[in-house]
Scaffold this active site. Structure first.
Site, PDB file in Angstrom:
ATOM      1  N   LYS A  69      36.859  47.304  28.516  1.00 16.04           N
ATOM      2  CA  LYS A  69      37.950  46.534  27.903  1.00 16.04           C
ATOM      3  C   LYS A  69      38.435  47.169  26.591  1.00 16.04           C
ATOM      4  CE  LYS A  69      37.535  42.489  30.621  1.00 16.04           C
ATOM      5  NZ  LYS A  69      37.190  41.096  30.814  1.00 16.04           N
ATOM      6  N   ARG A 113      29.885  41.845  34.909  1.00 18.78           N
ATOM      7  CA  ARG A 113      30.909  42.383  35.817  1.00 18.78           C
ATOM      8  C   ARG A 113      31.300  43.764  35.300  1.00 18.78           C
ATOM      9  NH1 ARG A 113      36.371  42.783  36.109  1.00 18.78           N
ATOM     10  NH2 ARG A 113      37.372  42.346  38.093  1.00 18.78           N
TER      11      ARG A 113
HETATM   12  N1  HH2 Z   1      38.077  40.779  33.832  1.00 17.90           N
HETATM   13  C1  HH2 Z   1      39.035  41.339  34.583  1.00 17.90           C
HETATM   14  C2  HH2 Z   1      39.347  40.792  35.847  1.00 17.90           C
HETATM   15  N2  HH2 Z   1      38.669  39.737  36.335  1.00 17.90           N
HETATM   16  N3  HH2 Z   1      36.985  38.089  36.097  1.00 17.90           N
HETATM   17  C3  HH2 Z   1      36.021  37.522  35.356  1.00 17.90           C
HETATM   18  N4  HH2 Z   1      35.335  36.461  35.835  1.00 17.90           N
HETATM   19  N5  HH2 Z   1      35.681  38.000  34.107  1.00 17.90           N
HETATM   20  C4  HH2 Z   1      36.335  39.060  33.560  1.00 17.90           C
HETATM   21  O1  HH2 Z   1      36.009  39.427  32.398  1.00 17.90           O
HETATM   22  C5  HH2 Z   1      37.384  39.697  34.311  1.00 17.90           C
HETATM   23  C6  HH2 Z   1      37.688  39.176  35.597  1.00 17.90           C
HETATM   24  C7  HH2 Z   1      39.776  42.529  34.085  1.00 17.90           C
HETATM   25  O2  HH2 Z   1      39.213  43.723  34.543  1.00 17.90           O
HETATM   26  P1  HH2 Z   1      39.692  44.612  35.812  1.00 17.90           P
HETATM   27  O3  HH2 Z   1      39.416  43.932  37.114  1.00 17.90           O
HETATM   28  O4  HH2 Z   1      39.076  45.940  35.666  1.00 17.90           O
HETATM   29  O5  HH2 Z   1      41.246  44.795  35.614  1.00 17.90           O
HETATM   30  P2  HH2 Z   1      42.528  44.143  36.294  1.00 17.90           P
HETATM   31  O6  HH2 Z   1      42.566  42.693  35.972  1.00 17.90           O
HETATM   32  O7  HH2 Z   1      43.672  44.910  35.676  1.00 17.90           O
HETATM   33  O8  HH2 Z   1      42.424  44.359  37.778  1.00 17.90           O
END
Ligand code: HH2
Length: 266
Positions: free
Chosen positions: A206, A242
């Site tokens: 992040k 995660r």
């Molecule tokens: N962070 C992201 C997406 N989903 N779900 C939970 N429960 N907690 C989190 O901190 C969280 C999440 C963001 O990360 P990422 O999937 O890498 O990115 P994107 O939302 O752009 O797909």
């Protein structure tokens, strides 16, 4: 929990695993690296990401979940805010609904979660994904996130979701200023854990990590900070982290855990 985004635009791995074969290969790698859960996402939540309609999101995640579930290796989670996508994912073999809106996105989100009987991750977010980073404000970020999560857990239980199905997530980076909100929240994680539900923590890659390390680190150069965040979570007693980099995180957690155990034994 290993992150498996099948999106063209996720902030750290967008487009990398978009075809079924590439996504399956990535999934097998995450499992071999030590993931216990895979979190499959078909819509990016980053600010400015293109919205995805229901049918398109289902088309992205459903074949992958079906293929992975057939291998019966790990639990599969779906990262979606849409009840229809959650229903399709559970029918294909997923067992956890990870909802960054904490079941607030659609009028039937709560009832759908109750009817599915799956685990649900209720995540805190201030505002909406598109604008959440514009001007987040808190008087006491830990107290406000804890109060929100308690209220959402109560709403889920009132709608028929069983208590033991509920996970909480403080939502690092979701409507939170890089350092003034994310850092106190991470420092106060024990107060979220104290609510009595398993806590999931997502810090992997992040932006606040870049902000603490010169301000200009691309997502794939944030591994050290991601591992540091995972260890802070472990120290506070979170149930799961995660992450994108499963191998390195599992190794760090094993070493941290062995040291903690030796301390308790001694
Ligand atoms: N962070 C992201 C997406 N989903 N779900 C939970 N429960 N907690 C989190 O901190 C969280 C999440 C963001 O990360 P990422 O999937 O890498 O990115 P994107 O939302 O752009 O797909």
């Amino acid at each position: 929990m290993g992150v498996l985004n099948v999106t063209p635009d996720s902030f750290s791995d967008g487009g990398a695993f978009a075809g079924l074969d590439a996504a399956l290969a990535r999934a097998r790698r995450l499992i071999a690296d030590g993931a216990d859960i895979l979190d499959v996402g078909g819509e990016s939540t980053r600010p400015g990401a293109a919205p995805v309609d229901e049918a398109q999101e289902i088309a992205r995640v459903e074949p992958l979940i079906r293929a992975l579930a057939a291998e019966r290796t790990v639990r599969i989670s779906v990262d979606t805010m849409k009840p229809a996508v959650a229903r399709a994912a559970m029918a294909a073999g997923a067992v956890i609904w990870n909802d960054v809106t904490a079941l607030r996105h659609a009028p039937d989100s709560l009832a759908t979660a109750a009817a599915l009987g799956c685990d649900v991750v209720l995540m805190h977010m201030q505002g909406e994904p598109g604008t959440m980073q514009a001007e987040p404000h808190y008087d006491d970020v830990v107290a406000e996130v804890a109060a929100f999560l308690s209220a959402r857990a109560a709403a889920a239980m009132a709608a028929g979701v069983r208590r033991e199905r509920i996970w909480l997530d403080p939502g690092v980076g979701f409507g939170k200023h890089m350092t003034t909100h994310n850092l106190p929240l991470l420092a106060g994680l024990d107060r979220i854990v104290a609510l009595g539900f398993p806590v999931l923590l997502g810090v992997s890659r992040k932006s606040f990590i870049s902000a603490l390390d010169g301000g200009n680190r691309p997502a794939d150069e944030r591994l050290g900070g991601s591992v540091a965040g995972a260890l802070a979570g472990a120290a506070a007693g979170v149930a799961a982290v995660r992450v994108h980099d499963v191998r390195e995180t599992v190794q760090a957690l094993r070493v941290w855990d062995a040291i903690a155990q030796a301390g308790r034994a001694g």
